[in-house]
Scaffold this motif. Structure first.
Motif, PDB file in Angstrom:
ATOM      1  N   ARG A 208      59.224  17.005 100.700  1.00  0.00           N
ATOM      2  CA  ARG A 208      60.098  18.155 100.401  1.00  0.00           C
ATOM      3  C   ARG A 208      60.741  17.995  99.011  1.00  0.00           C
ATOM      4  NH1 ARG A 208      62.271  18.417 104.768  1.00  0.00           N
ATOM      5  NH2 ARG A 208      61.564  20.455 105.543  1.00  0.00           N
ATOM      6  N   ALA A 209      61.205  16.792  98.724  1.00  0.00           N
ATOM      7  CA  ALA A 209      61.915  16.576  97.462  1.00  0.00           C
ATOM      8  C   ALA A 209      60.978  16.539  96.260  1.00  0.00           C
ATOM      9  CB  ALA A 209      62.712  15.273  97.545  1.00  0.00           C
ATOM     10  N   ALA A 210      59.795  15.972  96.449  1.00  0.00           N
ATOM     11  CA  ALA A 210      58.922  15.732  95.300  1.00  0.00           C
ATOM     12  C   ALA A 210      57.753  16.703  95.169  1.00  0.00           C
ATOM     13  CB  ALA A 210      58.382  14.297  95.359  1.00  0.00           C
ATOM     14  N   MET A 211      57.159  17.119  96.291  1.00  0.00           N
ATOM     15  CA  MET A 211      55.953  17.933  96.200  1.00  0.00           C
ATOM     16  C   MET A 211      56.234  19.428  96.082  1.00  0.00           C
ATOM     17  SD  MET A 211      52.662  18.355  98.736  1.00  0.00           S
ATOM     18  CE  MET A 211      52.155  16.652  98.656  1.00  0.00           C
ATOM     19  N   LEU A 212      57.206  19.920  96.835  1.00  0.00           N
ATOM     20  CA  LEU A 212      57.442  21.359  96.819  1.00  0.00           C
ATOM     21  C   LEU A 212      57.738  21.885  95.414  1.00  0.00           C
ATOM     22  CD1 LEU A 212      59.366  22.041 100.166  1.00  0.00           C
ATOM     23  CD2 LEU A 212      56.909  21.812  99.716  1.00  0.00           C
ATOM     24  N   PRO A 213      58.555  21.185  94.609  1.00  0.00           N
ATOM     25  CA  PRO A 213      58.760  21.670  93.229  1.00  0.00           C
ATOM     26  C   PRO A 213      57.473  21.684  92.404  1.00  0.00           C
ATOM     27  CG  PRO A 213      60.494  20.125  93.851  1.00  0.00           C
ATOM     28  CD  PRO A 213      59.454  20.056  94.929  1.00  0.00           C
ATOM     29  N   GLU A 214      56.593  20.710  92.625  1.00  0.00           N
ATOM     30  CA  GLU A 214      55.341  20.657  91.867  1.00  0.00           C
ATOM     31  C   GLU A 214      54.409  21.798  92.258  1.00  0.00           C
ATOM     32  OE1 GLU A 214      54.677  18.641  89.289  1.00  0.00           O
ATOM     33  OE2 GLU A 214      56.772  18.047  89.565  1.00  0.00           O
ATOM     34  N   LEU A 215      54.399  22.150  93.538  1.00  0.00           N
ATOM     35  CA  LEU A 215      53.576  23.276  93.980  1.00  0.00           C
ATOM     36  C   LEU A 215      54.124  24.589  93.433  1.00  0.00           C
ATOM     37  CD1 LEU A 215      52.863  22.215  97.664  1.00  0.00           C
ATOM     38  CD2 LEU A 215      51.228  22.282  95.773  1.00  0.00           C
ATOM     39  N   THR A 216      55.457  24.665  93.324  1.00  0.00           N
ATOM     40  CA  THR A 216      56.064  25.854  92.718  1.00  0.00           C
ATOM     41  C   THR A 216      55.642  25.981  91.262  1.00  0.00           C
ATOM     42  OG1 THR A 216      57.983  25.718  94.198  1.00  0.00           O
ATOM     43  CG2 THR A 216      58.242  26.999  92.180  1.00  0.00           C
ATOM     44  N   LYS A 217      55.642  24.865  90.541  1.00  0.00           N
ATOM     45  CA  LYS A 217      55.203  24.873  89.137  1.00  0.00           C
ATOM     46  C   LYS A 217      53.742  25.305  89.017  1.00  0.00           C
ATOM     47  CE  LYS A 217      58.260  21.114  87.630  1.00  0.00           C
ATOM     48  NZ  LYS A 217      58.298  19.710  87.131  1.00  0.00           N
ATOM     49  N   ALA A 218      52.955  24.999  90.053  1.00  0.00           N
ATOM     50  CA  ALA A 218      51.529  25.347  90.026  1.00  0.00           C
ATOM     51  C   ALA A 218      51.282  26.801  90.402  1.00  0.00           C
ATOM     52  CB  ALA A 218      50.758  24.432  90.971  1.00  0.00           C
ATOM     53  N   GLY A 219      52.360  27.563  90.657  1.00  0.00           N
ATOM     54  CA  GLY A 219      52.213  28.988  90.898  1.00  0.00           C
ATOM     55  C   GLY A 219      52.288  29.431  92.349  1.00  0.00           C
ATOM     56  N   PHE A 220      52.674  28.541  93.245  1.00  0.00           N
ATOM     57  CA  PHE A 220      52.765  28.896  94.659  1.00  0.00           C
ATOM     58  C   PHE A 220      54.218  29.163  95.064  1.00  0.00           C
ATOM     59  CE2 PHE A 220      48.873  26.520  94.115  1.00  0.00           C
ATOM     60  CZ  PHE A 220      47.957  27.237  94.876  1.00  0.00           C
ATOM     61  N   THR A 221      54.405  30.097  95.978  1.00  0.00           N
ATOM     62  CA  THR A 221      55.729  30.399  96.525  1.00  0.00           C
ATOM     63  C   THR A 221      55.903  29.619  97.825  1.00  0.00           C
ATOM     64  OG1 THR A 221      55.728  32.618  95.573  1.00  0.00           O
ATOM     65  CG2 THR A 221      57.242  32.209  97.404  1.00  0.00           C
ATOM     66  N   ILE A 222      56.937  28.825  97.905  1.00  0.00           N
ATOM     67  CA  ILE A 222      57.143  27.958  99.064  1.00  0.00           C
ATOM     68  C   ILE A 222      58.124  28.590 100.035  1.00  0.00           C
ATOM     69  CG2 ILE A 222      57.796  25.668  99.855  1.00  0.00           C
ATOM     70  CD1 ILE A 222      55.340  25.723  98.018  1.00  0.00           C
ATOM     71  N   VAL A 223      57.732  28.656 101.298  1.00  0.00           N
ATOM     72  CA  VAL A 223      58.609  29.087 102.383  1.00  0.00           C
ATOM     73  C   VAL A 223      58.839  27.868 103.272  1.00  0.00           C
ATOM     74  CG1 VAL A 223      58.923  30.661 104.316  1.00  0.00           C
ATOM     75  CG2 VAL A 223      57.686  31.433 102.270  1.00  0.00           C
ATOM     76  N   ASP A 224      60.007  27.258 103.140  1.00  0.00           N
ATOM     77  CA  ASP A 224      60.306  26.022 103.861  1.00  0.00           C
ATOM     78  C   ASP A 224      60.850  26.342 105.249  1.00  0.00           C
ATOM     79  OD1 ASP A 224      61.041  23.512 104.733  1.00  0.00           O
ATOM     80  OD2 ASP A 224      62.135  22.973 102.907  1.00  0.00           O
ATOM     81  N   GLY A 225      60.170  25.862 106.260  1.00  0.00           N
ATOM     82  CA  GLY A 225      60.620  26.082 107.631  1.00  0.00           C
ATOM     83  C   GLY A 225      61.835  25.261 108.011  1.00  0.00           C
ATOM     84  N   GLY A 226      62.241  24.346 107.117  1.00  0.00           N
ATOM     85  CA  GLY A 226      63.404  23.507 107.391  1.00  0.00           C
ATOM     86  C   GLY A 226      63.021  22.226 108.103  1.00  0.00           C
ATOM     87  N   PRO A 227      63.800  21.160 107.907  1.00  0.00           N
ATOM     88  CA  PRO A 227      63.490  19.877 108.548  1.00  0.00           C
ATOM     89  C   PRO A 227      63.652  19.953 110.067  1.00  0.00           C
ATOM     90  CG  PRO A 227      65.629  19.785 107.471  1.00  0.00           C
ATOM     91  CD  PRO A 227      65.006  21.085 107.070  1.00  0.00           C
ATOM     92  N   TYR A 228      62.628  19.550 110.777  1.00  0.00           N
ATOM     93  CA  TYR A 228      62.703  19.538 112.243  1.00  0.00           C
ATOM     94  C   TYR A 228      62.601  18.089 112.714  1.00  0.00           C
ATOM     95  CZ  TYR A 228      57.673  18.704 112.220  1.00  0.00           C
ATOM     96  OH  TYR A 228      56.426  18.147 112.004  1.00  0.00           O
ATOM     97  N   GLU A 229      63.061  17.824 113.909  1.00  0.00           N
ATOM     98  CA  GLU A 229      63.057  16.468 114.454  1.00  0.00           C
ATOM     99  C   GLU A 229      61.727  16.172 115.143  1.00  0.00           C
ATOM    100  OE1 GLU A 229      65.422  14.335 113.733  1.00  0.00           O
ATOM    101  OE2 GLU A 229      66.414  15.972 112.654  1.00  0.00           O
ATOM    102  N   THR A 230      61.256  14.958 114.992  1.00  0.00           N
ATOM    103  CA  THR A 230      60.041  14.528 115.675  1.00  0.00           C
ATOM    104  C   THR A 230      60.218  14.703 117.175  1.00  0.00           C
ATOM    105  OG1 THR A 230      59.479  12.929 113.945  1.00  0.00           O
ATOM    106  CG2 THR A 230      58.543  12.549 116.134  1.00  0.00           C
ATOM    107  N   GLY A 231      59.200  15.260 117.818  1.00  0.00           N
ATOM    108  CA  GLY A 231      59.279  15.515 119.252  1.00  0.00           C
ATOM    109  C   GLY A 231      59.720  16.926 119.586  1.00  0.00           C
TER     110      GLY A 231
END
Length: 436
Positions: A208-231
């Protein structure tokens, strides 16, 4: 007691004393086979920790087979600096429990007195083992987890010197994922809206911290579902959000059981049929985690850190990728998986580090050899002198996709390579196709 007093003790004991006195250590070696060997420090103990059972057990499915291959290859011993060492591989199963991983590491360090630790497969395994080794001053080499989750997730700070002296990782990172993902996603017509389903764990937070900004720079719009708990068992909120935003790309980093839950619900609620690209990581890596999805598994995209088509051999065993995969399928009856090559690469790299050290029984010397290690594994080239940060050698990710197996195959799925932006030496077998 003088030598003349031998007449006062039984003959066999007197004879033994004379022989030992005359021959010294050489006589002791002849009389007690293995005694000098045990005392001379020519046995190298290597720990190997991975998840063989539990939710992450698919990662360790082939580890027993790989370890057997390497044990056979090392049976004559390992020659280093004119001396031949016996090598003991002490493998342990974390049962997918981070606390157990730490306990196993400490036991291998304190009780078994290992010379080198090897560990693989997800932060839940690699990070606690690495932390135990760093604290104890034991050299440790790891693989198969995003390097950012290993490096920054364990306390390193951007722009500051590495705090680690004993622990090293060769694995993929955000830049490797982004290169592969963009190469795959741009090959399929889509609206460039990405549904990001990322858990609240070391992998998810690092991505979330490192990849999402890079994908945004590459021209993609990110829709983050938010952090969910395992299980988590109900993903209705995330699915509704992704549908409302009309996302056509799914990117996710869950453990296998969580993805199966989410993806079935996504199909029931109409999200799956709108997806042009379904990109998974951490799950979907192995046939066993795809097969449980039934038809919903076809055309799921994954970036491979190893594939049997990779053009590299194992230095320790001499096997090629196809030989490794075919051998595993013959012995186990199961479909080959990419962790086979990664686990063998880890063992190969560990052996290379021991051989490169001035003294494999000197932990500081082994750690020093890891810091400058340059070698070729089944995953490709490793070079710890290049970074991207100290203690890390980045490895490529190659685009792949699960498709229907060809007629006559005993397996339902085939795992094919679809792009090679990360390593042009890797052959591409077919073009990526839309999920739906």
């Amino acid at each position: 007691m003088s030598p003349h007093d031998d007449k006062n003790i039984p003959l066999d004991q007197a004879t033994r004393r004379r022989i030992l006195g005359a021959t010294g250590a050489a006589g002791l070696t002849l009389l007690v086979p293995g005694f000098a060997r045990a005392q001379s420090g020519d046995t190298l103990k290597v720990g190997f920790i991975s998840p063989r059972t539990g939710p992450l057990g698919s990662f360790g499915e082939g580890d027993g087979y790989v370890l057997d291959l390497v044990r056979k290859a090392l049976a004559p011993g390992l020659k280093i600096g004119g001396k031949t060492y016996k090598v003991e591989l002490l493998d342990r199963d974390t049962q997918s429990d981070p606390a157990r991983a730490s306990q196993l590491a400490k036991a291998l360090i304190n009780n078994d007195k290992i010379d080198l630790m090897l560990t693989t497969s997800t932060p839940e395994v690699v990070n606690p083992v690495s932390d135990a080794c760093e604290a104890a001053g034991v050299p440790c080499l790891a693989t198969v987890m995003p390097w950012e989750a290993w490096y920054f997730g364990r306390g390193a700070k951007p722009g500051q010197p590495s705090p680690f002296k004993w622990t090293y990782l060769f694995s993929f990172g955000v830049a490797n994922f982004v290169k592969s993902y963009v190469s795959q996603w741009n090959a399929i017509p889509n609206n460039k809206k990405v549904a990001a389903l990322l858990p609240n764990d070391a992998d998810g937070n690092a991505i979330r911290a490192a990849m999402l900004p890079e994908l945004t720079k590459a021209g993609f719009t990110i829709v983050d579902g938010g952090p969910y708990e395992t299980g988590t068992t109900d993903f209705t909120a995330q699915i509704a959000k992704f549908k409302a935003e009309k996302c056509e790309i799914l990117m996710t980093f869950p453990i296998p059981p969580d993805f199966a839950t989410f993806w079935r619900q996504a199909a029931q609620q109409g999200l799956a049929k709108t997806m042009k690209v379904v990109q998974t990581a951490k799950t979907g890596l192995f046939a066993s985690t795809i097969e449980v999805l039934g038809p919903l598994g076809f055309n799921i995209s994954v970036s491979a850190y190893w594939h049997k088509d990779f053009p590299y051999k194992s230095a320790a065993t001499g096997v090629t990728g196809h030989q490794l995969a075919d051998g595993f399928e013959k012995v186990s009856g199961k479909q080959w998986n990419q962790q086979l090559g990664a686990s063998l690469s880890l063992l190969d790299a560990g052996i290379a580090a021991l051989k490169a050290s001035s003294n494999p029984k000197d932990k500081a010397a082994v750690a020093k050899s890891l810091a400058s290690l340059q070698t070729t594994t089944m995953m490709g080239q490793l070079d710890f002198t290049k970074g991207p940060v100290a203690n890390v050698s980045a490895t490529p990710m190659i685009g792949a996709q699960w498709v229907k197996a060809p007629s006559g195959s005993k397996f339902k799925y085939d795992y094919v390579l679809t792009e090679n932006a990360g390593d042009a030496s890797v052959p591409v077998s077919r073009k990526v196709v839309p999920f739906s």
